[in-house]
Design an enzyme around this catalytic site. Structure first.
Site: not given
Length: 210
Positions: A40, A109, A142
């Site tokens: 990521r 997700s 996040k």
């Protein structure tokens, strides 16, 4: 490939690699028995991302640990990575499957119950390797997600699907056992490994909870 959707899942974050370079963290996690690694990179150019992905793929190959790319289907193809992790605003998973093929690992997700309802309405049997409860707990890594779903969210999704469930968001050695007990097939962690002085031992400690 579903046998890979079990255990510890490292999601990388270079700024959180406090004691080692990212490449070293990934290698130590692999030697500690990590099951999946997701690259990521939010602030890299596409070229930098590609070079790093190819390097991590090289590192992980001897361990037979799959490398996933966050969001970028194009960079997954270009780097030879094993699949992608998709969020709700990324390329639709059906398009990713069409582009990457049947053998790619594709995870999605699930941030709300509505996300899951929409998914199963579109396809009652989605060909996905995992669904990620995101986030389980609030986490600074996040920042663009919805309200934390908690352990109840993990239990809820596990009861709703036969697809392996990955739990992500705020998971560490102190709460991971509860998350596994709630039904998670796999726990995805960032700082719990990236920021550890000994990423290998941190991975082993998490893996031993299963």
């Amino acid at each position: 490939m579903q046998n890979k959707i079990h255990g510890v899942y490292l999601v990388t974050d270079r700024p959180l690699c406090l004691h080692h370079k990212l490449e070293e963290v990934v290698q130590m996690a692999a030697s500690g028995g990590v099951s999946l690694v997701q690259l990521r990179e939010k602030d890299s150019t596409s070229r930098e991302f590609l070079e790093l992905a190819m390097h991590l793929k090289f590192i992980l190959s001897p361990f037979q640990v799959p490398l996933l790319i966050n969001d970028r289907v194009d960079l997954c193809l270009a780097s030879g990575a094993d699949g992608v992790h998709l969020g709700q605003t990324d390329l639709p998973w059906l398009e990713a499957r069409r582009i990457l093929g049947k053998d790619a690992i594709i995870g999605l997700s699930i941030e709300t119950k509505e996300d899951f309802a929409t998914l199963t309405k579109e396809d009652p049997n989605p060909q996905l390797e995992y669904l990620a409860v995101s986030p389980v707990f609030d986490t600074p890594t996040k920042t663009n997600t919805k309200e934390a779903l908690g352990l109840a969210g993990v239990r809820w999704l596990k009861e709703k699907t036969d697809i392996p469930v990955v739990a992500i968001g705020g998971i560490n050695i102190s709460n991971a056992k509860d998350v596994i007990g709630a039904g998670a097939d796999m726990i995805a962690v960032v700082s719990a490994i990236c920021s550890a002085k000994d990423p290998k031992q941190a991975t082993v400690a998490l893996r031993n909870l299963f």
